[in-house]
Design a protein around this motif. Sequence first.
Motif, PDB file in Angstrom:
ATOM      1  N   ASP A   1       0.849  -1.186   0.000  1.00  0.00           N
ATOM      2  CA  ASP A   1       0.000   0.000   0.000  1.00  0.00           C
ATOM      3  C   ASP A   1       0.888   1.240   0.000  1.00  0.00           C
ATOM      4  O   ASP A   1       1.554   1.543   0.995  1.00  0.00           O
TER       5      ASP A   1
ATOM      6  N   GLN B   1      -0.062   3.876   2.727  1.00  0.00           N
ATOM      7  CA  GLN B   1       0.297   3.488   4.093  1.00  0.00           C
ATOM      8  C   GLN B   1       1.783   3.144   4.236  1.00  0.00           C
ATOM      9  O   GLN B   1       2.273   2.945   5.350  1.00  0.00           O
TER      10      GLN B   1
ATOM     11  N   ARG C   1      -0.352  -4.850   3.196  1.00  0.00           N
ATOM     12  CA  ARG C   1      -1.655  -5.245   3.717  1.00  0.00           C
ATOM     13  C   ARG C   1      -1.895  -6.709   3.385  1.00  0.00           C
ATOM     14  O   ARG C   1      -1.510  -7.192   2.310  1.00  0.00           O
TER      15      ARG C   1
ATOM     16  N   LYS D   1      -4.544 -10.247   3.379  1.00  0.00           N
ATOM     17  CA  LYS D   1      -5.922 -10.718   3.307  1.00  0.00           C
ATOM     18  C   LYS D   1      -5.929 -12.242   3.275  1.00  0.00           C
ATOM     19  O   LYS D   1      -5.271 -12.861   2.445  1.00  0.00           O
TER      20      LYS D   1
ATOM     21  N   VAL E   1      -6.127  -2.613  -3.625  1.00  0.00           N
ATOM     22  CA  VAL E   1      -5.235  -1.806  -2.777  1.00  0.00           C
ATOM     23  C   VAL E   1      -4.542  -0.727  -3.601  1.00  0.00           C
ATOM     24  O   VAL E   1      -4.466   0.437  -3.199  1.00  0.00           O
TER      25      VAL E   1
END
Length: 386
Positions: A50, A53, A57, A59, A87
């Motif tokens: 990301d 960020q 990330r 999942k 993303v």
Amino acid sequence: MALDLSKVKEREALPSRREPHWQRIRPGCFLGYRPSVREGAGTWIARAYDEDQRGYRLKALGDFGELPGRDRFAAAKKEAEAFVDLVESGGQTEEKVETVEDACRRYAKANPEADGRFKRHVYSDSIAKLKLAKVRRNHLKDWRQRLAEKPALVSRRKKGDRVIRPRAPSSINRDMAMLRAALNKILAPGAPDTEAAWQEALKPIRNADRQRTLYLDRNQRRALLANVAAEAEPFVRALCLLPLRPGAVASLTVADFDKRTSELSIGKDKSGKPRRILIPRAAAKLFAGQAKDKLPAAPLMMQANGKAWNKETWKKPIADAVIKAKLPDGATAYTLRHSTITDLVNGGLPLLTVAQISDTSAEMIERHYGHLSRHAAAEALAGLAL
């Protein structure tokens, strides 16, 4: 040497550990695999970078256990790439519906039962990649033929031979209905008697539903409960006390049961319409014990691992108990539902009331279906106590 998770043997040789084994798919996109500590399919994880960020990330993608081992990597890779695209686009992505699989995945978002059927019969089939603009009657006719020839698995036991049987016409109808509904959301029906009339290939088989004639009396149901594994006994007892589908019982949460009024809210069932019924004292006592010290969102009928029961986990304990109790071959969880409904009908309860509390789809009485007293239903249910 770079890890290749697409190779089944290479995946199976990986050691079990908390940190997934990662494979780089493309810059910023990684697919991870965590082998199961016990026997069973390992789980897949997506990792995306990301930019906003300035970090990765994750999942969880699940185990794709419904697919053959050779197909799980491709399915996991596709979902991982979709997650990365989401993303990288800042959380927004334009959904493209170009293929049969795309149409099915869109439909399945609001229909978990459809998602399971699509995973078993569509996503791994050649029809999944067919462009919607090119869908013709012959394509779906061929898919229907492949579906009909696919044997139904009766037993998934790890030990012993796999038990299969020919696929029942009623099962074929249910699988076709899901695909027909998904395509109906996207495609307009074609002109009758032409290749464009894709819908004609998915017409249901007439008179496919077989009558369930296997019945277990109260003594046989007591024997079943006496021989079933302790973990599954509360779930099986609930099926003996209420004329509900096993899936509806498995989907109940603690919040669905009101201890003060002995009322049960049933939201997930075949009709899709929520309903609320009064239940007998024996069932209320059972559910009160199961709800104790649990959070409202927790499964009311829970496995030892904390997960809700499902079709694949309730089969074995019931099948083992049937053998131990020397009950008729073919007795299943649905036999218990049929048996309790039979007791209600034989006890003189009006058929319309039986249809209401059990969510039975009966075309012969549907036009007479109306509102009935929940208190009358509760009195009839009280007679089902073992």
